[in-house]
Design an enzyme around this catalytic site. Structure first.
Site, PDB file in Angstrom:
ATOM      1  N   ASP A 190       0.715  -1.249  -0.062  1.00  0.00           N
ATOM      2  CA  ASP A 190       0.045   0.126   0.048  1.00  0.00           C
ATOM      3  C   ASP A 190       0.840   1.319  -0.182  1.00  0.00           C
ATOM      4  O   ASP A 190       0.739   2.162  -0.855  1.00  0.00           O
ATOM      5  CB  ASP A 190      -0.841   0.023   1.269  1.00  0.00           C
ATOM      6  CG  ASP A 190      -1.874  -1.309   1.586  1.00  0.00           C
ATOM      7  OD1 ASP A 190      -1.445  -2.297   0.449  1.00  0.00           O
ATOM      8  OD2 ASP A 190      -2.603  -1.508   2.156  1.00  0.00           O
ATOM      9  N   GLU A 426       2.872  -9.197  11.741  1.00  0.00           N
ATOM     10  CA  GLU A 426       2.740  -8.945  10.313  1.00  0.00           C
ATOM     11  C   GLU A 426       3.876  -8.425   9.667  1.00  0.00           C
ATOM     12  O   GLU A 426       4.187  -8.737   8.560  1.00  0.00           O
ATOM     13  CB  GLU A 426       1.714  -7.698  10.496  1.00  0.00           C
ATOM     14  CG  GLU A 426       1.014  -7.455   9.040  1.00  0.00           C
ATOM     15  CD  GLU A 426      -0.186  -6.323   9.231  1.00  0.00           C
ATOM     16  OE1 GLU A 426      -0.373  -5.901  10.362  1.00  0.00           O
ATOM     17  OE2 GLU A 426      -0.480  -5.768   8.316  1.00  0.00           O
TER      18      GLU A 426
END
Ligand code: 2M8
Length: 459
Positions: A190, A426
């Site tokens: 992103d 993550e």
């Protein structure tokens, strides 16, 4: 009881090391079990409580080693959200999860505005890297029950063909064989610096943004997530697509963000090769897929390889400008089985250079998502520096495919060492291995399973 093997004993002190792969494997499976939600897996119970597109492909690959039927189910559930034009949405929303559990949720996307959205499923209106044909093939290759896996491939083949035909038909905006993305969220990376040069130039007209509330900041530290400024740009671009009812032809004519990137296109190519193999199994037309693969291979080399920089670079399909930053996407064409050996060597050289290889201190991990020497490198902020297990895994598979098992081993060992140090987070700091973002993160678990079982650590 399984013996505990200490890999620290034999490894070089500056190499990432880990202990007890059996324990890591068992914990990874438990993470996937906790994140199973009726018919598919959420990336994270807190931050990402729906089904994500490329996450599910990674998860299915991890599950394929020990639970064939859930691996198949994962992909079949995702394709329930496929649009009639073949587009596979980047999120398929869980109908029982409240709209405000994630932003932007179904009320924002309004996927019903698109003619081809399946009536029974709310989805987002953009896609993500098309890893699914590769995942389907790997499920078949690992299957303990071959007839069931063959039937699965027969059901999936037309859907996978439609997915890749959508990309070739609607997203090859310059006609060179490469696919363009229309939103940074489509890249999967992103807020990567690879998009800065386009996003920095984007002017958001006064009043064009509605007020909105970021839900991600309820679950994660703001200094580890994209900035508000980046989010404004993400929301603005998504709204522009929604306003034309997700009509690609109109959007492509107007969108300020049209990018041909090496990560998306390398995964696309890897999946086209997988589709050719699947065609051989289910009686489809292998030759047309091989011809499509050749076209993408040529375009990757002609359009996205920079001999001067010694890496692959993203190209702005509107202006033809190339992205000047060195990010993790530079390496992804290693997934191309036909990548020329001299280019493989240049990429290995880049990987081992100070841009991606922290100084030989006692503790360090590869591969950072951004050039370690760049002024704006940030070891904690999402795709602007941290190591991610999915990009490590893609490079690891690419290096192995080209016989570079020596370098691949260091990339793969970093994956295990990071989890050993910080858990199934993550993303991780390349400088000291600290973990950030969600814990119990599904693709970290799934891809560690693949890493440990495809290349079992030496005893
Ligand atoms: C991240 O992206 C989502 C938007 O799609 C978000 O930040 O809310 C990315 O890491 C993406 O690659 C990933 O698929 C998704 C879910 O794990 O999270």
């Amino acid at each position: 009881m399984a013996e505990t093997i200490d890999h620290r004993a034999s490894a070089c002190p500056c190499r990432p090391t880990f202990t007890d792969p059996d324990r890591l494997l068992a914990t990874a499976r438990a993470v996937l079990d906790r994140n199973w939600l009726r018919l598919s897996t959420v990336p994270s119970r807190s931050l990402y409580p729906h089904q994500w597109n490329w996450d599910s492909a990674f998860i299915a690959i991890g599950r394929s080693w020990h639970e064939q039927s859930r691996a198949q189910q994962e992909l079949e559930a995702l394709f329930e959200g496929q649009w009639s034009n073949g587009m596979l949405p980047h999120i398929v929303f869980d109908p029982d999860t409240p709209d405000d559990a994630y932003f932007p949720g179904p009320r924002f996307w309004q996927s019903e505005r698109a003619a081809g959205c399946p009536p029974q499923r709310a989805t987002s209106g953009i896609t993500q890297p098309p890893l699914h044909a590769r995942a389907a093939l790997e499920i078949y290759q690992q299957a303990s029950h071959e007839p069931e896996a063959r039937a699965f491939l027969e059901r999936m083949y037309p859907k996978l063909v439609a997915q890749l035909e959508y990309l070739a038909g609607c997203r090859d905006v310059t006609g060179n064989g490469l696919v363009a993305i229309v939103h940074p969220w489509e890249s999967g990376l992103d807020n990567s610096p690879a998009f800065d040069h386009v996003l920095d130039a984007l002017v958001i007209p006064d009043g064009a943004l509605p007020s909105y509330e970021r839900r991600d900041l309820v679950h994660a530290d703001p200094t580890h997530r994209p900035t508000d400024d980046a989010y404004d740009r993400f929301v603005y671009l998504a709204l522009a697509y929604r306003e034309v009812d997700y009509d690609d032809a109109v959007l492509i004519d107007r969108s300020p963000f049209l990018l041909e990137g090496p990560l998306f296109n390398a995964i696309y190519l890897w999946s086209i090769h997988a589709l050719a193999e699947i065609a051989g199994i289910v009686g489809g037309d292998r030759r047309s897929h091989r011809a499509a693969a050749r076209r993408v291979h040529d375009a990757l080399l002609d359009e996205l390889w920079s001999d001067e920089a010694g890496r692959f670079v993203a190209r702005d399909a509107r202006t033809g400008d190339h992205d000047p930053s060195a990010t993790i996407i530079s390496f992804m064409p290693l997934l191309d089985p036909e990548l020329p050996p001299d280019i493989v060597e240049r990429l290995v050289g880049l990987l081992e250079s100070p841009c991606f290889h922290p100084a030989h201190t006692e503790e360090h991990y590869i591969i950072s998502s951004f050039d370690l020497d760049a002024d704006t490198f940030d070891p904690q902020r999402y795709w602007r520096g941290p190591v991610w297990l999915n990009t490590n895994w893609l490079v690891w598979r690419g290096l192995r495919q080209h016989g570079r098992h020596d370098v691949a081993a260091e990339v793969g060992d970093s994956m295990a060492a990071l989890v050993d140090r910080s858990g199934f987070r993550e993303y991780f700091s390349p400088l000291d291995g600290a973990g950030f973002g969600s814990d119990d993160f599904s693709w970290s678990a799934a891809l560690l399973i693949d890493r440990l079982l495809r290349d079992p650590p030496a005893v």
